[in-house]
Design a protein around this motif. Structure first.
Motif, PDB file in Angstrom:
ATOM      1  N   ILE A  67      -4.767  -4.061 -11.232  1.00 14.20           N
ATOM      2  CA  ILE A  67      -4.296  -3.874  -9.857  1.00 14.20           C
ATOM      3  C   ILE A  67      -2.998  -3.071  -9.844  1.00 14.20           C
ATOM      4  O   ILE A  67      -2.823  -2.146  -9.037  1.00 14.20           O
ATOM      5  CB  ILE A  67      -4.091  -5.242  -9.173  1.00 14.20           C
ATOM      6  CG1 ILE A  67      -5.444  -5.927  -8.938  1.00 14.20           C
ATOM      7  CG2 ILE A  67      -3.342  -5.087  -7.856  1.00 14.20           C
ATOM      8  CD1 ILE A  67      -5.327  -7.369  -8.475  1.00 14.20           C
ATOM      9  N   LEU A  70      -3.702   0.674 -10.790  1.00 15.24           N
ATOM     10  CA  LEU A  70      -4.354   1.418  -9.716  1.00 15.24           C
ATOM     11  C   LEU A  70      -3.433   1.618  -8.522  1.00 15.24           C
ATOM     12  O   LEU A  70      -3.453   2.677  -7.884  1.00 15.24           O
ATOM     13  CB  LEU A  70      -5.629   0.693  -9.284  1.00 15.24           C
ATOM     14  CG  LEU A  70      -6.763   0.687 -10.299  1.00 15.24           C
ATOM     15  CD1 LEU A  70      -7.914  -0.181  -9.825  1.00 15.24           C
ATOM     16  CD2 LEU A  70      -7.259   2.103 -10.554  1.00 15.24           C
ATOM     17  N   TYR A  71      -2.621   0.608  -8.221  1.00 12.44           N
ATOM     18  CA  TYR A  71      -1.713   0.724  -7.070  1.00 12.44           C
ATOM     19  C   TYR A  71      -0.632   1.773  -7.328  1.00 12.44           C
ATOM     20  O   TYR A  71      -0.473   2.721  -6.554  1.00 12.44           O
ATOM     21  CB  TYR A  71      -1.084  -0.629  -6.775  1.00 12.44           C
ATOM     22  CG  TYR A  71      -0.114  -0.605  -5.616  1.00 12.44           C
ATOM     23  CD1 TYR A  71      -0.577  -0.471  -4.304  1.00 12.44           C
ATOM     24  CD2 TYR A  71       1.263  -0.713  -5.821  1.00 12.44           C
ATOM     25  CE1 TYR A  71       0.297  -0.454  -3.232  1.00 12.44           C
ATOM     26  CE2 TYR A  71       2.147  -0.691  -4.760  1.00 12.44           C
ATOM     27  CZ  TYR A  71       1.660  -0.561  -3.470  1.00 12.44           C
ATOM     28  OH  TYR A  71       2.544  -0.527  -2.412  1.00 12.44           O
ATOM     29  N   GLY A  74      -2.219   5.172  -8.308  1.00 15.92           N
ATOM     30  CA  GLY A  74      -2.744   5.851  -7.125  1.00 15.92           C
ATOM     31  C   GLY A  74      -1.640   6.491  -6.317  1.00 15.92           C
ATOM     32  O   GLY A  74      -1.800   7.587  -5.766  1.00 15.92           O
ATOM     33  N   THR A  75      -0.504   5.809  -6.236  1.00 15.84           N
ATOM     34  CA  THR A  75       0.646   6.365  -5.507  1.00 15.84           C
ATOM     35  C   THR A  75       1.135   7.645  -6.169  1.00 15.84           C
ATOM     36  O   THR A  75       1.421   8.647  -5.498  1.00 15.84           O
ATOM     37  CB  THR A  75       1.785   5.333  -5.455  1.00 15.84           C
ATOM     38  OG1 THR A  75       1.340   4.172  -4.745  1.00 15.84           O
ATOM     39  CG2 THR A  75       3.010   5.909  -4.756  1.00 15.84           C
ATOM     40  N   VAL A  88       0.026   4.186  -1.636  1.00 16.26           N
ATOM     41  CA  VAL A  88      -1.346   3.703  -1.476  1.00 16.26           C
ATOM     42  C   VAL A  88      -1.339   2.402  -0.684  1.00 16.26           C
ATOM     43  O   VAL A  88      -0.507   1.513  -0.912  1.00 16.26           O
ATOM     44  CB  VAL A  88      -2.004   3.484  -2.852  1.00 16.26           C
ATOM     45  CG1 VAL A  88      -3.381   2.864  -2.701  1.00 16.26           C
ATOM     46  CG2 VAL A  88      -2.106   4.809  -3.600  1.00 16.26           C
ATOM     47  N   ALA A  93      -5.993  -0.604  -2.240  1.00 16.67           N
ATOM     48  CA  ALA A  93      -5.805  -0.761  -3.684  1.00 16.67           C
ATOM     49  C   ALA A  93      -6.405  -2.078  -4.164  1.00 16.67           C
ATOM     50  O   ALA A  93      -7.043  -2.133  -5.221  1.00 16.67           O
ATOM     51  CB  ALA A  93      -4.320  -0.700  -4.026  1.00 16.67           C
ATOM     52  N   SER A  97      -9.591  -2.332  -6.664  1.00 17.28           N
ATOM     53  CA  SER A  97      -9.404  -3.006  -7.951  1.00 17.28           C
ATOM     54  C   SER A  97     -10.424  -4.129  -8.150  1.00 17.28           C
ATOM     55  O   SER A  97     -11.083  -4.223  -9.188  1.00 17.28           O
ATOM     56  CB  SER A  97      -7.985  -3.581  -8.045  1.00 17.28           C
ATOM     57  OG  SER A  97      -7.017  -2.578  -7.886  1.00 17.28           O
TER      58      SER A  97
END
Length: 225
Positions: A67, A70-71, A74-75, A88, A93, A97
């Motif tokens: 998590i 990806l958070y 992703g940002t 994000v 997110a 995830s």
């Protein structure tokens, strides 16, 4: 009577968010799991290896770490794409995830369930001239669900509890709302007990629903004594 000290509406809103995250991740995760299972059973080596890599990596990384990657990842990716800082959304997110985590485990459940369908059923469908898509839709998938339901049910119960992990990226879910209430009132035992009770109620209702689904799926099937 439990005194919620004005946080009742907030906790209720967090509970709704938790259920939204879990249900959305369930629907998307089932789709991912079916695709992954079919890829693992494909005659194309590249699909089999890709699905194997996916399930191996995802099942080997803790959900919380995934998590966070990806958070924040992703940002960083969105910022690089748009040339300015883009954060994000925590809900997106979290759903993404949990979807890929659920999908990785569901892939193995569906793969085993598909293999459990009697080969004679598939051969009979082919002998009748059914195309591959029709064989999947009319023969394999309906029977596969009966074998997959117990495993998918267990994954759903795990998914419900894993939603609590998303609070670390700021999602206003049940766990985060409860934490805020506990910190503001200095009464963590009461509010965390309420959260535990709500999670338990979610899983209890889910167990009843899963039992009914399994009974429906097993209609007409003789259970060996």
């Amino acid at each position: 009577m439990i005194d919620l000290q004005g946080f009742g509406d907030q906790i209720a809103a967090g509970a709704v968010t938790t259920l939204r995250v879990a249900s959305t991740s369930l629907v998307l995760g089932i789709a991912v799991g079916l695709c992954g299972a079919m890829a693992k059973l494909s005659r194309f080596q590249i699909l089999r290896r890709s699905a194997e890599a996916y399930t191996t990596i995802i099942r080997g990384v803790p959900e919380l770490l995934l998590i966070l990657i990806l958070y924040f990842g992703g940002t960083v990716a969105m910022t690089a794409i748009f040339g300015r800082y883009v954060e994000v959304d925590a809900f997106a997110a979290g759903v993404f995830s949990l979807t890929i985590v659920f999908g990785a485990y569901a892939t193995e459940v569906f793969r085993a369930a598909i293999r459990a369908v009697p080969v004679g059923q598939i051969e009979a469908a082919q002998a009748l001239g059914l195309s591959t898509p029709h064989t999947w839709r009319l023969v394999i998938l309906p029977q596969m669900w009966r074998y997959a339901l117990p495993g998918i049910g267990n994954l759903w119960l795990t998914l419900l509890k894993d939603t609590a992990l998303i609070s670390v990226v700021g999602l206003e879910d049940l766990m985060r709302k409860t934490g805020v209430a506990a910190g503001s009132t200095h009464d963590p035992l009461t509010f965390y007990s309420i959260a535990a009770g709500l999670y338990l109620s979610f899983t209890s209702v889910s167990l009843v629903g899963l039992t009914l689904l399994e009974r429906r799926a097993n209609r007409g099937v003789r259970i060996a004594e």
